[in-house]
Design an enzyme around this catalytic site. Structure first.
Site, PDB file in Angstrom:
ATOM      1  N   LYS A 149      16.960 -11.841 -59.303  1.00 37.86           N
ATOM      2  CA  LYS A 149      17.596 -12.168 -57.185  1.00 37.86           C
ATOM      3  C   LYS A 149      18.004 -10.942 -56.537  1.00 37.86           C
ATOM      4  O   LYS A 149      19.137 -10.038 -56.890  1.00 37.86           O
ATOM      5  CB  LYS A 149      18.497 -13.489 -57.164  1.00 37.86           C
ATOM      6  N   LYS A 156      19.399  -9.529 -52.714  1.00 33.15           N
ATOM      7  CA  LYS A 156      20.236  -9.589 -51.198  1.00 33.15           C
ATOM      8  C   LYS A 156      18.502  -9.145 -50.376  1.00 33.15           C
ATOM      9  O   LYS A 156      18.315  -7.846 -50.260  1.00 33.15           O
ATOM     10  CB  LYS A 156      21.660  -9.625 -50.625  1.00 33.15           C
ATOM     11  N   LYS A 177      27.655 -23.645 -57.005  1.00 37.83           N
ATOM     12  CA  LYS A 177      28.766 -23.040 -56.689  1.00 37.83           C
ATOM     13  C   LYS A 177      30.123 -24.307 -57.562  1.00 37.83           C
ATOM     14  O   LYS A 177      30.445 -25.142 -56.452  1.00 37.83           O
ATOM     15  CB  LYS A 177      29.045 -22.121 -56.202  1.00 37.83           C
ATOM     16  N   GLU A 234      16.833 -18.215 -51.065  1.00 37.52           N
ATOM     17  CA  GLU A 234      18.047 -18.809 -50.885  1.00 37.52           C
ATOM     18  C   GLU A 234      18.707 -18.410 -49.507  1.00 37.52           C
ATOM     19  O   GLU A 234      18.618 -17.350 -49.021  1.00 37.52           O
ATOM     20  CB  GLU A 234      19.242 -18.499 -52.042  1.00 37.52           C
ATOM     21  N   ASP A 272      22.744 -22.792 -50.433  1.00 34.14           N
ATOM     22  CA  ASP A 272      23.336 -22.595 -51.590  1.00 34.14           C
ATOM     23  C   ASP A 272      25.275 -22.959 -50.068  1.00 34.14           C
ATOM     24  O   ASP A 272      25.811 -23.834 -50.371  1.00 34.14           O
ATOM     25  CB  ASP A 272      23.699 -21.215 -51.669  1.00 34.14           C
ATOM     26  N   SER A 297      21.884 -10.944 -59.804  1.00 34.84           N
ATOM     27  CA  SER A 297      21.740 -10.625 -58.245  1.00 34.84           C
ATOM     28  C   SER A 297      22.605  -9.516 -57.603  1.00 34.84           C
ATOM     29  O   SER A 297      23.008  -8.678 -58.482  1.00 34.84           O
ATOM     30  CB  SER A 297      22.822 -11.997 -57.699  1.00 34.84           C
ATOM     31  N   GLY A 309      26.980 -17.372 -58.284  1.00 40.95           N
ATOM     32  CA  GLY A 309      27.791 -16.466 -58.662  1.00 40.95           C
ATOM     33  C   GLY A 309      28.585 -15.980 -57.412  1.00 40.95           C
ATOM     34  O   GLY A 309      28.488 -16.078 -56.670  1.00 40.95           O
ATOM     35  N   ASP A 326      17.924 -13.806 -51.534  1.00 42.22           N
ATOM     36  CA  ASP A 326      19.025 -14.745 -51.174  1.00 42.22           C
ATOM     37  C   ASP A 326      19.295 -13.812 -49.372  1.00 42.22           C
ATOM     38  O   ASP A 326      19.808 -12.645 -49.952  1.00 42.22           O
ATOM     39  CB  ASP A 326      20.208 -14.350 -52.058  1.00 42.22           C
TER      40      ASP A 326
END
Ligand code: OSB
Ligand code: MG
Length: 370
Positions: free
Chosen positions: A162, A164, A263, A214, A239, A136, A291, A189
């Site tokens: 991934k 952000k 998670k 996400e 998530d 990520s 994570g 995400d």
């Protein structure tokens, strides 16, 4: 098992580089490391994934300390436990505070695995000896910098990238990445940075063949995600919205999610994580392990959980060196050719590096069975 002593440590670790999401930037990681000792002297460790500030969810390191000290440790000390699944029953009278609960539950799973002479992965029912890993990547200063950062991790072998996103750092970023890496598995995400007003913008992401998007919408929503999913071809992965098997069931039944990020801390522990995994497997919903910028103990638990069969997509459990100059476990978690080899020894399979722990400890307190 009967826990007779619990020690909490407040640790502070500097990240190698800042990590920026739509809700804020992490540079220093503060968290709780928990050590539980059972009556036979077996020691298990748990790591709280709550951050210093309530940006990702409502829990913080300090609220976790309060919950542990005033409620959860008193409930667990001296309880006769046949199996770690019973920890969530002991904690059932306490509402929410999943990350605090998970910290103790993880240590009990560790003790259970050692006493039954199994790796934590085996104790959970996992069968993989190596797990595929993704990475990520936070918001960068420029798209050019992002492309270079991504290139480095693709060359290291990470199997899924991934990134952000947030308003103003989305369509152009994803287009540039897709053009630079035509065949890499890429996902985005948003950490809840959008609303249904942004449907047209989010639809533009459909053209980049993303593995998933996400948590685009509110952290407590499963209704708007269902209407968004009807208007997107890209799969939505929840998530923040999923805290339990019940949440997962409702989101799947509503059509709010096609993939779930699990998670351990967010769902209250390994037992609940496994239940969500089993339910999703039955429903044909792939899962992957998210994570929380964990140090070594949390990372080791993520590695073990990911060995369950329906963790069929690469997770965010990157190698220790992606985050830390020196992690708190030995050996550190290492990624080779995009996989982590799962330790086979009894328990989590990594030793606590006590010198590193001492170096990062800000405060420490021990609680004994009276
Ligand atoms: O949403 O998955 C997230 C980091 C902090 C808070 C929330 C998230 C993340 C990550 C990083 O994406 C995952 C990791 O590398 O540990
Ligand atoms: Mg996320």
């Amino acid at each position: 098992m009967k826990i007779v002593q619990v020690t909490l440590r407040h640790l502070q670790m500097e990240m190698k580089s800042p990590f920026t999401t739509s809700f804020g930037t992490f540079q220093t990681k503060e968290f709780i490391l928990l050590e539980a000792v059972d009556e036979q002297g077996t020691i298990g460790y748990g790591e709280s994934v709550a951050f210093s500030a309530p940006w990702y969810n409502e829990e913080t390191m300090k609220t976790n300390w309060h919950m542990l000290e005033d409620f959860l440790i008193p409930l667990i000390l001296g309880k006769d436990l046949q199996h770690p699944d019973e920890v969530s029953e002991v904690f059932a009278p306490i509402r929410k505070n999943n990350m605090a609960k998970s910290t103790i539950e993880g240590a009990v799973w560790d003790i259970y695995a050692q006493q039954t002479n199994q790796s934590l992965a085996q104790a959970l029912g996992g069968n993989k000896t190596a797990i595929d890993v993704g990475i990520s990547i936070g918001i960068q200063n420029s798209v050019e910098e992002l492309v270079e950062v991504v290139r480095g991790y693709v060359e290291e072998g990470y199997k899924r990238i991934k990134v952000k996103i947030k308003p103003g750092w989305d369509v152009v970023v994803m287009r540039t990445l897709r053009e630079a890496f035509p065949t890499v598995a890429i996902m985005a995400d948003a950490n809840s940075a959008y609303s249904l007003k942004d449907v047209e913008l989010l639809q533009q992401l459909d053209q980049f063949d993303l593995t998933m998007i996400e948590q685009p919408l509110a952290s407590d929503d499963i209704v708007d995600h269902a209407s968004l999913q009807k208007q997107l071809s890209t799969a939505i992965c929840l998530d923040e919205s999923i805290h339990s098997l019940e949440d997962a069931r409702k989101a799947v039944e509503l059509g709010s999610t096609q993939i779930i990020n699990i998670k351990i801390g967010r769902v209250g522990g390994l037992t609940e994580a496994k239940k969500i995994h089993d339910y999703c497997m039955e429903k044909g919903i792939p899962v992957w392990c998210g994570g929380m910028l964990e140090a070594g103990i949390g990372r080791a638990h993520n590695v073990a959980l990911t060995t369950l069969p329906n963790f069929s997509l690469p997770g965010d459990t990157a190698g220790s060196s992606r985050y830390w100059e020196k992690d708190i476990i030995s050996p550190e978690v290492v990624v080779e050719d995009g996989v982590i080899h799962v330790p086979q020894q009894a328990g989590i399979g990594y030793e606590l590096n006590i010198e590193a722990v001492e170096e990062y400890t800000v405060m420490k307190k021990t609680y004994n069975l009276e």
